[in-house]
Design an enzyme around this catalytic site. Structure first.
Site, PDB file in Angstrom:
ATOM      1  N   LYS A  51       0.830  -1.203   0.000  1.00 19.16           N
ATOM      2  CA  LYS A  51       0.000   0.000   0.000  1.00 19.16           C
ATOM      3  C   LYS A  51       0.869   1.260   0.000  1.00 19.16           C
ATOM      4  O   LYS A  51       0.554   2.240  -0.683  1.00 19.16           O
ATOM      5  CB  LYS A  51      -0.945  -0.019   1.211  1.00 19.16           C
ATOM      6  CG  LYS A  51      -2.075  -1.025   1.033  1.00 19.16           C
ATOM      7  CD  LYS A  51      -2.760  -1.431   2.342  1.00 19.16           C
ATOM      8  CE  LYS A  51      -3.781  -2.549   2.042  1.00 19.16           C
ATOM      9  NZ  LYS A  51      -4.360  -3.164   3.237  1.00 19.16           N
ATOM     10  N   GLN A  95      -5.250  -2.221   9.151  1.00 20.93           N
ATOM     11  CA  GLN A  95      -5.039  -3.530   8.538  1.00 20.93           C
ATOM     12  C   GLN A  95      -5.646  -4.623   9.406  1.00 20.93           C
ATOM     13  O   GLN A  95      -5.413  -4.660  10.614  1.00 20.93           O
ATOM     14  CB  GLN A  95      -3.528  -3.758   8.333  1.00 20.93           C
ATOM     15  CG  GLN A  95      -3.181  -5.023   7.587  1.00 20.93           C
ATOM     16  CD  GLN A  95      -3.694  -5.039   6.149  1.00 20.93           C
ATOM     17  OE1 GLN A  95      -3.706  -4.028   5.464  1.00 20.93           O
ATOM     18  NE2 GLN A  95      -4.120  -6.197   5.692  1.00 20.93           N
ATOM     19  N   ASP A 118     -11.721   1.680   3.221  1.00 16.96           N
ATOM     20  CA  ASP A 118     -12.004   0.252   3.050  1.00 16.96           C
ATOM     21  C   ASP A 118     -13.480  -0.015   2.742  1.00 16.96           C
ATOM     22  O   ASP A 118     -13.832  -1.100   2.281  1.00 16.96           O
ATOM     23  CB  ASP A 118     -11.680  -0.508   4.344  1.00 16.96           C
ATOM     24  CG  ASP A 118     -10.298  -1.135   4.343  1.00 16.96           C
ATOM     25  OD1 ASP A 118      -9.849  -1.563   3.273  1.00 16.96           O
ATOM     26  OD2 ASP A 118      -9.696  -1.201   5.434  1.00 16.96           O
TER      27      ASP A 118
HETATM   28  N1  GUN Z   1      -7.062  -7.646   5.415  1.00 19.64           N
HETATM   29  C1  GUN Z   1      -7.280  -8.381   4.296  1.00 19.64           C
HETATM   30  N2  GUN Z   1      -7.861  -7.635   3.341  1.00 19.64           N
HETATM   31  C2  GUN Z   1      -8.016  -6.398   3.873  1.00 19.64           C
HETATM   32  C3  GUN Z   1      -8.548  -5.181   3.353  1.00 19.64           C
HETATM   33  O1  GUN Z   1      -9.032  -5.086   2.213  1.00 19.64           O
HETATM   34  N3  GUN Z   1      -8.507  -4.123   4.202  1.00 19.64           N
HETATM   35  C4  GUN Z   1      -8.007  -4.211   5.465  1.00 19.64           C
HETATM   36  N4  GUN Z   1      -8.044  -3.119   6.234  1.00 19.64           N
HETATM   37  N5  GUN Z   1      -7.514  -5.313   5.967  1.00 19.64           N
HETATM   38  C5  GUN Z   1      -7.510  -6.400   5.168  1.00 19.64           C
END
Ligand code: GUN
Length: 282
Positions: A51, A95, A118
């Site tokens: 990211k 996350q 998200d």
């Molecule tokens: N863990 C696995 N996929 C995601 C996601 O799309 N966003 C977040 N915040 N955590 C994750």
């Protein structure tokens, strides 16, 4: 045909970079994404690194906050409150998964919904299911983009989603429904799973089990979208939820792992961050 999420996301990121390059002159700054990583789960560390890298490519400012796995929930809520109050933070991502002693539900609900890149906040989820404007969850959004880029017709077709998580299974089923597919959600308690999946003209697999979907479970000419990111227990390499080598010749379209859905998820996160930023400029 293999759909390369890597190539498609590279093109989309280049377009976004050109768009963002004009923002300082127009708005006085670039979009700012704050990412919070709790603990050192290798998968999560790798996602968060990806990211940050994508942010740099697009010209988005990225602040990654790393905290130990034993952080108190109250401290994490305090960090979110600060980011919510910071006028120069446009997007906040925590996350997942979080350590067991922290309530993911409480943490997600604490994020300002206008900064929820998200699309996990309960109000964004409600908006999605009511077809109201909202931030779409990144992985489902990326999957629909891939299908469209590959010219896959969705309307009227039989789609089967394996998995019912809040992050992927449920929202991707809703987006496929919004594209007028006939959608079945299968899961661990589904009887005769292979019979259900063989009906699929579009099969989306998001269960997190290496090579779980075997060639006998897939119809000739199906479109297969593999959301899994697993370690192959035999080779130790990254692999998806579907047996790619066996299914690729039978499928009309398939996504690889790595280089398929994963890069598209990150690409959509960049897009969501820009959207949150632009909404504030009005
Ligand atoms: N863990 C696995 N996929 C995601 C996601 O799309 N966003 C977040 N915040 N955590 C994750």
């Amino acid at each position: 045909m293999t759909i390369s999420g890597k190539e498609l996301s590279a093109r989309l990121k280049a377009d976004m970079a050109a768009e963002v390059a004009a923002f300082p002159a127009r708005y006085g700054r670039v979009p700012h994404l704050a990412v919070i990583l709790v603990g050192e789960d290798p998968g999560s560390v790798s996602y968060v690194t990806g990211k940050a890298k994508a942010s740099a490519e697009v010209g988005i400012r990225n602040t990654t906050i790393r905290k130990p796995a034993d952080i108190a929930e109250e401290e994490l809520l305090g960090i979110i409150a600060e980011l919510n109050a910071d006028a120069e933070v446009d997007g906040i991502l925590v996350q997942l998964p979080l350590p067991k002693h922290i309530s993911e539900e409480r943490i997600i609900a604490a994020i300002d919904k206008t900064k929820d890149v998200d699309g996990f906040h309960p109000l964004n989820v409600a908006a999605l299911w009511q077809k109201q404007p909202c931030t779409l969850p990144c992985t489902p959004k990326g999957i629909i983009k891939m299908l469209k880029a590959a010219g896959v017709e969705i309307a009227g077709r039989e789609a089967v989603v394996i998995g019912r998580s809040n992050i992927v299974g449920l929202p991707v089923a809703k987006l496929l429904l919004d594209e007028n597919a006939t959608v079945t959600i299968a899961h661990s308690r589904t009887r005769n799973l292979a019979e259900v999946t063989r009906r699929a003209e579009i099969l989306v697999v998001a269960i997190g089990r290496p090579k779980f979907v075997t060639v006998d479970m897939v119809a000739d000419g199906a479109v297969v979208i593999d959301v899994g990111v697993n370690r192959d227990p035999e080779t130790g390499k990254l692999c998806g939820d579907v047996d790619y080598a066996a299914i690729e010749p039978k499928a009309s379209v398939i996504t690889p792992v790595p280089g398929g859905v994963g890069p598209m998820t990150i690409c959509c996160l960049m897009e969501n961050t820009i959207e949150c930023f632009l909404r504030k400029q009005k």
